[in-house]
Design a protein around this motif. Structure first.
Motif, PDB file in Angstrom:
ATOM      1  N   ARG A 128       0.744  -1.164  -0.026  1.00  0.00           N
ATOM      2  CA  ARG A 128      -0.086  -0.090  -0.010  1.00  0.00           C
ATOM      3  C   ARG A 128       0.884   1.266   0.170  1.00  0.00           C
ATOM      4  NH1 ARG A 128      -4.979  -1.681   4.160  1.00  0.00           N
ATOM      5  NH2 ARG A 128      -5.420  -3.258   3.061  1.00  0.00           N
ATOM      6  N   SER A 129       1.999   1.099   0.266  1.00  0.00           N
ATOM      7  CA  SER A 129       2.955   2.228   0.376  1.00  0.00           C
ATOM      8  C   SER A 129       3.412   2.555  -1.027  1.00  0.00           C
ATOM      9  CB  SER A 129       4.251   1.981   1.317  1.00  0.00           C
ATOM     10  OG  SER A 129       4.805   0.938   1.213  1.00  0.00           O
ATOM     11  N   GLY A 130       3.931   3.686  -1.414  1.00  0.00           N
ATOM     12  CA  GLY A 130       4.101   3.895  -2.629  1.00  0.00           C
ATOM     13  C   GLY A 130       5.756   4.843  -2.524  1.00  0.00           C
ATOM     14  N   SER A 131       6.516   4.783  -3.887  1.00  0.00           N
ATOM     15  CA  SER A 131       7.612   5.401  -4.072  1.00  0.00           C
ATOM     16  C   SER A 131       7.296   6.625  -5.056  1.00  0.00           C
ATOM     17  CB  SER A 131       8.657   4.369  -4.212  1.00  0.00           C
ATOM     18  OG  SER A 131       8.347   3.947  -5.644  1.00  0.00           O
ATOM     19  N   THR A 132       8.281   7.449  -4.992  1.00  0.00           N
ATOM     20  CA  THR A 132       8.156   8.386  -6.174  1.00  0.00           C
ATOM     21  C   THR A 132       8.954   8.335  -7.335  1.00  0.00           C
ATOM     22  OG1 THR A 132       7.486  10.281  -4.510  1.00  0.00           O
ATOM     23  CG2 THR A 132       8.292  10.893  -6.478  1.00  0.00           C
ATOM     24  N   SER A 133       8.575   8.410  -8.599  1.00  0.00           N
ATOM     25  CA  SER A 133       9.306   8.392  -9.628  1.00  0.00           C
ATOM     26  C   SER A 133       8.838   9.315 -10.705  1.00  0.00           C
ATOM     27  CB  SER A 133       9.064   6.726 -10.228  1.00  0.00           C
ATOM     28  OG  SER A 133       7.702   6.441 -10.608  1.00  0.00           O
ATOM     29  N   ARG A 134      10.095   9.613 -11.283  1.00  0.00           N
ATOM     30  CA  ARG A 134       9.776  10.508 -12.416  1.00  0.00           C
ATOM     31  C   ARG A 134       9.064   9.741 -13.762  1.00  0.00           C
ATOM     32  NH1 ARG A 134      14.472  15.122 -12.377  1.00  0.00           N
ATOM     33  NH2 ARG A 134      14.157  15.868 -10.074  1.00  0.00           N
ATOM     34  N   THR A 156       4.527  10.518 -10.298  1.00  0.00           N
ATOM     35  CA  THR A 156       3.628   9.641  -9.863  1.00  0.00           C
ATOM     36  C   THR A 156       4.260   8.751  -8.820  1.00  0.00           C
ATOM     37  OG1 THR A 156       4.464   8.009 -11.624  1.00  0.00           O
ATOM     38  CG2 THR A 156       3.046   9.590 -12.383  1.00  0.00           C
ATOM     39  N   ARG A 157       2.950   7.876  -8.041  1.00  0.00           N
ATOM     40  CA  ARG A 157       3.541   6.934  -7.163  1.00  0.00           C
ATOM     41  C   ARG A 157       3.375   5.651  -7.573  1.00  0.00           C
ATOM     42  NH1 ARG A 157       3.998   9.595  -2.354  1.00  0.00           N
ATOM     43  NH2 ARG A 157       3.895   7.639  -1.066  1.00  0.00           N
ATOM     44  N   THR A 158       4.426   4.910  -7.357  1.00  0.00           N
ATOM     45  CA  THR A 158       4.385   3.358  -8.054  1.00  0.00           C
ATOM     46  C   THR A 158       4.411   2.432  -6.518  1.00  0.00           C
ATOM     47  OG1 THR A 158       6.607   3.222  -7.892  1.00  0.00           O
ATOM     48  CG2 THR A 158       5.564   3.983  -9.752  1.00  0.00           C
ATOM     49  N   GLY A 161      15.189   6.491 -18.034  1.00  0.00           N
ATOM     50  CA  GLY A 161      16.575   5.541 -18.089  1.00  0.00           C
ATOM     51  C   GLY A 161      16.810   4.995 -16.515  1.00  0.00           C
ATOM     52  N   SER A 162      15.970   5.361 -15.519  1.00  0.00           N
ATOM     53  CA  SER A 162      16.364   4.706 -14.379  1.00  0.00           C
ATOM     54  C   SER A 162      15.249   3.774 -13.968  1.00  0.00           C
ATOM     55  CB  SER A 162      16.105   6.025 -13.205  1.00  0.00           C
ATOM     56  OG  SER A 162      14.822   6.293 -13.173  1.00  0.00           O
ATOM     57  N   TYR A 163      15.378   3.095 -12.949  1.00  0.00           N
ATOM     58  CA  TYR A 163      14.675   1.946 -12.541  1.00  0.00           C
ATOM     59  C   TYR A 163      13.792   2.091 -11.443  1.00  0.00           C
ATOM     60  CZ  TYR A 163      17.016  -0.263 -16.383  1.00  0.00           C
ATOM     61  OH  TYR A 163      17.637  -0.485 -17.585  1.00  0.00           O
ATOM     62  N   ASP A 164      12.533   1.529 -11.312  1.00  0.00           N
ATOM     63  CA  ASP A 164      11.534   1.582  -9.983  1.00  0.00           C
ATOM     64  C   ASP A 164      11.708   0.025  -9.369  1.00  0.00           C
ATOM     65  OD1 ASP A 164       9.151   1.334  -8.486  1.00  0.00           O
ATOM     66  OD2 ASP A 164       8.692   3.202  -9.381  1.00  0.00           O
ATOM     67  N   ARG A 165      12.460   0.342  -8.089  1.00  0.00           N
ATOM     68  CA  ARG A 165      12.455  -1.024  -7.260  1.00  0.00           C
ATOM     69  C   ARG A 165      11.083  -1.643  -7.006  1.00  0.00           C
ATOM     70  NH1 ARG A 165      11.740  -1.336  -2.130  1.00  0.00           N
ATOM     71  NH2 ARG A 165      12.071  -3.292  -1.109  1.00  0.00           N
ATOM     72  N   ARG A 166       9.937  -0.826  -6.751  1.00  0.00           N
ATOM     73  CA  ARG A 166       8.616  -1.407  -6.435  1.00  0.00           C
ATOM     74  C   ARG A 166       8.019  -2.327  -7.685  1.00  0.00           C
ATOM     75  NH1 ARG A 166       7.126  -0.051  -1.240  1.00  0.00           N
ATOM     76  NH2 ARG A 166       8.237   1.841  -0.399  1.00  0.00           N
ATOM     77  N   LEU A 167       8.113  -1.668  -8.611  1.00  0.00           N
ATOM     78  CA  LEU A 167       7.586  -2.422  -9.904  1.00  0.00           C
ATOM     79  C   LEU A 167       8.339  -3.511 -10.078  1.00  0.00           C
ATOM     80  CD1 LEU A 167       7.029   0.684 -12.477  1.00  0.00           C
ATOM     81  CD2 LEU A 167       5.140  -0.491 -10.869  1.00  0.00           C
TER      82      LEU A 167
END
Length: 233
Positions: free
Chosen positions: A5-11, A17-19, A134-140
């Protein structure tokens, strides 16, 4: 679970947006279904290669690398030795070294935690987690990886349970899963003349060597074709 339920911020294209882990799980779900089918096929085909059901499930749970597992089972099925099977699997999994480097800065915590989370880095979850900058989202990555892991191991377990009842996999055309899997992995990579040349040379090396060398050696030798990618145009 709090993490879902928690999110992280990404560009993304300049906006914020919150993922969440759940987003990664949802996005990867269609591929997860295919992973389960391939996992079951791996278990059934592994049986013909002399790998029992428990060993197949353990291999899926600890290795979690479809192409490498299929390659190892393929080598064993055609009479190759354990060393050749391991070498083929290691060569196919070598790509995860640079892939892991690209996402390494996203992982935090203890060494054990990072090692466990890194187990979820596979081609699909890695591609899913890439942001537009070009960066990566850990939660996804982790959300998608968890779904794929469960589907792959679960599919392998199901195949191990019902495999004996199905009989010879050739009756259902499952013996074609080996070439079909590698063809599916190859096609998206052939996006340039050099890539096409490498694929053709690799295939030629394999066909030439099959009648003359032990099983498994042609697969290993064919990897030399990727050196074509280093040639400057």
């Amino acid at each position: 679970m709090r993490g879902w339920r928690s999110g992280s911020t990404s560009r993304v294209t300049g906006s914020t947006t919150r993922t969440t882990y759940r987003q990664g799980a949802r996005r990867i779900a269609p591929i997860g279904a295919a992973a389960a089918v391939f996992g079951a096929s791996f278990a059934v085909l592994s049986h013909t290669a002399g790998i029992d059901g428990i060993a197949a499930v353990v291999m899926s749970a600890t290795t979690f690398a479809g192409s490498a597992q299929f390659a190892a089972a393929s080598v064993l099925e055609t009479g190759g030795g354990v060393a050749a099977a391991v070498a083929a699997a290691v060569l196919l999994n070598a790509r995860y070294a640079p892939i892991s480097v690209t996402v390494g800065d996203q992982f935090r915590g203890s060494i054990l935690r990072r090692l466990l989370e890194a187990q979820l880095i596979v081609d699909e979850s890695w591609a899913l987690s890439r942001r537009s900058d070009g960066s990566y989202d850990r939660r996804l990555l982790i959300g998608g990886g968890l779904v794929l892991y469960g589907c792959w191991v679960g599919g392998t377990a199901l195949g191990a349970l019902v495999g004996d009842r199905l009989g010879n996999p050739e009756r259902y055309g499952l013996d074609a899963a080996f070439p079909a899997l590698f063809l599916a992995l190859l096609v998206p990579q052939v996006h340039s003349r050099r890539a096409l040349a490498a694929a053709l040379v690799g295939g030629a090396i394999t066909l030439v060597l099959i009648p003359f060398v032990p099983a498994g050696v042609p697969i290993i030798a064919a990897t030399a074709a990727c050196l074509i990618g280093w040639v400057r145009t």
